[in-house]
Design an enzyme around this catalytic site. Structure first.
Site, PDB file in Angstrom:
ATOM      1  N   ASN A 132      -3.115 -10.634   7.128  1.00 23.01           N
ATOM      2  CA  ASN A 132      -2.925  -9.355   7.818  1.00 23.01           C
ATOM      3  C   ASN A 132      -4.169  -8.727   8.449  1.00 23.01           C
ATOM      4  OD1 ASN A 132      -0.464  -9.916   6.718  1.00 23.01           O
ATOM      5  ND2 ASN A 132      -0.302  -8.092   5.451  1.00 23.01           N
TER       6      ASN A 132
ATOM      7  N   TYR B  18      -7.376  -8.352   7.372  1.00 24.19           N
ATOM      8  CA  TYR B  18      -8.431  -7.696   6.590  1.00 24.19           C
ATOM      9  C   TYR B  18      -9.616  -8.660   6.419  1.00 24.19           C
ATOM     10  CZ  TYR B  18      -4.802  -4.344   6.390  1.00 24.19           C
ATOM     11  OH  TYR B  18      -3.837  -3.464   6.796  1.00 24.19           O
TER      12      TYR B  18
ATOM     13  N   ARG C  80      10.062  -4.146   0.898  1.00 28.18           N
ATOM     14  CA  ARG C  80      10.702  -2.841   1.134  1.00 28.18           C
ATOM     15  C   ARG C  80      11.868  -2.532   0.208  1.00 28.18           C
ATOM     16  NH1 ARG C  80      11.071  -4.318   7.289  1.00 28.18           N
ATOM     17  NH2 ARG C  80      11.224  -6.304   6.181  1.00 28.18           N
TER      18      ARG C  80
ATOM     19  N   HIS D 262      -6.336 -11.088  -0.942  1.00 31.00           N
ATOM     20  CA  HIS D 262      -5.634 -10.748   0.298  1.00 31.00           C
ATOM     21  C   HIS D 262      -6.417 -11.334   1.472  1.00 31.00           C
ATOM     22  CE1 HIS D 262      -3.157  -8.914   3.166  1.00 31.00           C
ATOM     23  NE2 HIS D 262      -3.315  -7.630   2.895  1.00 31.00           N
TER      24      HIS D 262
ATOM     25  N   ASN E 270      -3.597  -6.246  13.452  1.00 29.28           N
ATOM     26  CA  ASN E 270      -4.969  -5.725  13.374  1.00 29.28           C
ATOM     27  C   ASN E 270      -5.923  -6.398  14.352  1.00 29.28           C
ATOM     28  OD1 ASN E 270      -4.785  -3.575  11.522  1.00 29.28           O
ATOM     29  ND2 ASN E 270      -4.731  -4.995   9.794  1.00 29.28           N
TER      30      ASN E 270
ATOM     31  N   THR F 156       0.847  -1.187   0.000  1.00 34.16           N
ATOM     32  CA  THR F 156       0.000   0.000   0.000  1.00 34.16           C
ATOM     33  C   THR F 156       0.882   1.236   0.000  1.00 34.16           C
ATOM     34  OG1 THR F 156      -1.825  -1.106   1.090  1.00 34.16           O
ATOM     35  CG2 THR F 156      -1.642   1.267   1.469  1.00 34.16           C
TER      36      THR F 156
HETATM   37  C1  LIG Z   1       4.734   0.290   2.942  1.00 32.44           C
HETATM   38  C2  LIG Z   1       4.203  -1.108   3.051  1.00 32.44           C
HETATM   39  C3  LIG Z   1       2.910  -1.381   2.630  1.00 32.44           C
HETATM   40  C4  LIG Z   1       2.407  -2.696   2.663  1.00 32.44           C
HETATM   41  N1  LIG Z   1       1.158  -2.942   2.173  1.00 32.44           N
HETATM   42  C5  LIG Z   1       0.729  -4.228   2.027  1.00 32.44           C
HETATM   43  C6  LIG Z   1      -0.480  -4.517   1.312  1.00 32.44           C
HETATM   44  O1  LIG Z   1      -1.177  -3.631   0.781  1.00 32.44           O
HETATM   45  N2  LIG Z   1      -0.835  -5.824   1.215  1.00 32.44           N
HETATM   46  C7  LIG Z   1      -0.082  -6.833   1.758  1.00 32.44           C
HETATM   47  O2  LIG Z   1      -0.453  -7.999   1.640  1.00 32.44           O
HETATM   48  N3  LIG Z   1       1.078  -6.578   2.420  1.00 32.44           N
HETATM   49  C8  LIG Z   1       1.507  -5.311   2.536  1.00 32.44           C
HETATM   50  N4  LIG Z   1       2.735  -5.062   3.117  1.00 32.44           N
HETATM   51  C9  LIG Z   1       3.592  -6.195   3.553  1.00 32.44           C
HETATM   52  C10 LIG Z   1       4.581  -6.570   2.436  1.00 32.44           C
HETATM   53  O3  LIG Z   1       3.906  -7.172   1.348  1.00 32.44           O
HETATM   54  C11 LIG Z   1       5.654  -7.557   2.947  1.00 32.44           C
HETATM   55  O4  LIG Z   1       4.987  -8.673   3.503  1.00 32.44           O
HETATM   56  C12 LIG Z   1       6.575  -6.965   4.007  1.00 32.44           C
HETATM   57  O5  LIG Z   1       7.107  -5.729   3.562  1.00 32.44           O
HETATM   58  C13 LIG Z   1       7.724  -7.931   4.359  1.00 32.44           C
HETATM   59  O6  LIG Z   1       8.514  -8.200   3.203  1.00 32.44           O
HETATM   60  P1  LIG Z   1       9.987  -7.531   3.070  1.00 32.44           P
HETATM   61  O7  LIG Z   1      10.734  -7.958   4.305  1.00 32.44           O
HETATM   62  O8  LIG Z   1      10.577  -8.084   1.826  1.00 32.44           O
HETATM   63  O9  LIG Z   1       9.779  -6.038   3.029  1.00 32.44           O
HETATM   64  C14 LIG Z   1       3.216  -3.758   3.150  1.00 32.44           C
HETATM   65  C15 LIG Z   1       4.519  -3.468   3.581  1.00 32.44           C
HETATM   66  C16 LIG Z   1       5.021  -2.179   3.525  1.00 32.44           C
HETATM   67  C17 LIG Z   1       6.448  -1.910   3.959  1.00 32.44           C
END
Ligand SMILES: Cc1cc2nc3c(=O)[nH]c(=O)nc-3n(C[C@H](O)[C@H](O)[C@H](O)COP(=O)(O)O)c2cc1C
Length: 353
Positions: free
Chosen positions: A179, A181, A313, A176, A236, A27
């Site tokens: 998390n 939702y 990230r 999805h 959540n 997001t």
């Molecule tokens: C800014 C941000 C927004 C995220 N939004 C979502 C989302 O919309 N849907 C989702 O399933 N996970 C979301 N996540 C989780 C990421 O998909 C991912 O699981 C998380 O960043 C861990 O992976 P990484 O260690 O490679 O960053 C979000 C994470 C970040 C940092």
């Protein structure tokens, strides 16, 4: 070549993705008016060297637009906006799935459009507060319980949205169900205290997700529907459940029968060995997520633990993450303060090498 498995192609349903490195759904809150735009098209197409991009969560319904400036995937304007995004990604040789995220009780009336309502499996407010653009941080209100007779209409919203996603040129959709939702609110006994066919025991709590997945697979094809789950994640305001392993294994077995194109798991909260059990129960391609880098991704793939790796990230701050990993170049660190702020800053202004 460095990381030969990570950067080898993969048959994902009816498409071939050029490598197994996926951009995880994130997001970013740049969709003013809940409509995707040119700026988002640039952001995604700049990252098209990933084997697959999964978009930020996009709501299948006005009722699911719980956060400020998140996109929808149901109206003609949104289809038009997303088409600009998918065209730009495809022009750059990428593939893209849209994540369908209905926020359910993780919402606030100030965030959802006029006339929309907050819905959830039970009328139980999530603990904590969330950001609203017009009044800052606000407590989550008590959502409206979805009557049993209203469940088919919610599933129809997802079906309509999946068809709209096809019209907008997406290669597939990700449900999805992680998390905290709406779909996960059905899975969890803390947020789901129903006494009808959709609650009371874990078979019943799995029913909504399985019916949803089946209806979407029927509508657009099982090879175009993936799903994200986050077992043991209490994000959540979800509650702990002693039968959680058994519930998720049963869910994965149900999803196996539907033949969805992939299962996407976040590993942070999983007990040791549980991802392997889910992989086996699901029987199809597994995408693993959570703190991977090129070395650990390659090792996970090489050990046969999964077929794809998603990274979040690092893709924010490195549009050319694939190139940097292949050449061993240093990675830029993302600026957390601009994760969710409107505009280009911290979004499309990260440099490629
Ligand atoms: C800014 C941000 C927004 C995220 N939004 C979502 C989302 O919309 N849907 C989702 O399933 N996970 C979301 N996540 C989780 C990421 O998909 C991912 O699981 C998380 O960043 C861990 O992976 P990484 O260690 O490679 O960053 C979000 C994470 C970040 C940092």
């Amino acid at each position: 070549m460095k990381y030969p498995i990570l950067f080898s192609p993969f048959e994902l349903g009816s498409i071939q993705i050029k490598n197994r490195l996926v951009m995880a759904p994130m997001t970013r809150s740049r969709a003013i008016g809940n409509i995707p735009n040119e700026l988002m098209a640039k952001y995604y197409s700049d990252r098209a060297s990933a084997g697959l991009l999964i978009t930020e969560g996009a709501s299948p319904s006005p009722n699911g637009l719980g956060y400020s400036r998140i996109p929808g995937m149901y109206s003609p304007e949104q289809i038009k906006g997303w088409k600009v995004v998918t065209d730009a990604v495809h022009e750059n040789g990428g593939h893209i799935f849209i994540q369908l995220m209905h926020t359910g009780r993780i919402a606030h009336p100030l965030n959802i459009p006029e006339g929309a309502i907050m819905v959830a499996p039970s009328a139980i407010a999530a603990p904590g507060k969330m950001w609203t653009d017009s009044a800052g941080m606000q407590e989550h209100p008590v959502p409206n319980e979805i009557p049993e007779a209203g469940i088919p209409a919610i599933i129809q919203e997802f079906v309509h949205s999946a068809k709209a996603a096809m019209e907008a040129g997406f290669d597939g959709v990700e449900i999805h169900a992680a998390n905290g939702y709406l779909p996960m609110q059905f899975l969890n006994p803390g947020s789901n205290q129903r006494t009808d066919n959709y609650g009371g025991n874990y078979e019943n709590r799995n029913r909504f997700v399985l019916e949803l997945a089946e209806a979407m697979a029927h509508a657009i094809g099982k090879e175009k529907v993936g799903i994200r789950l986050s077992p043991f994640n209490k994000f959540n305001g979800l509650s702990v459940d002693e039968n959680e392993s058994a519930q998720y294994i049963a869910l994965a077995e149900g999803l196996k029968k539907l033949g969805l194109v992939y299962l996407h798991l976040m590993r942070f909260t999983l007990p040791a060995g549980f991802a392997d059990q889910m992989h086996e129960a699901f029987g199809g391609p597994l995408m693993m997520n959570g703190g991977f880098n090129a070395e650990t991704a390659e090792a996970e793939l090489e050990a046969g633990k999964c077929e794809m790796i998603s990274i979040g990230r690092a893709f924010i701050s490195n549009p050319d993450l694939v190139h940097r990993m292949q050449t061993g170049a240093e990675l830029a660190t993302p600026d957390e303060s601009s994760f969710y702020t409107p505009g280009e800053k911290g979004y499309t202004d990260y440099k490629t090498l």
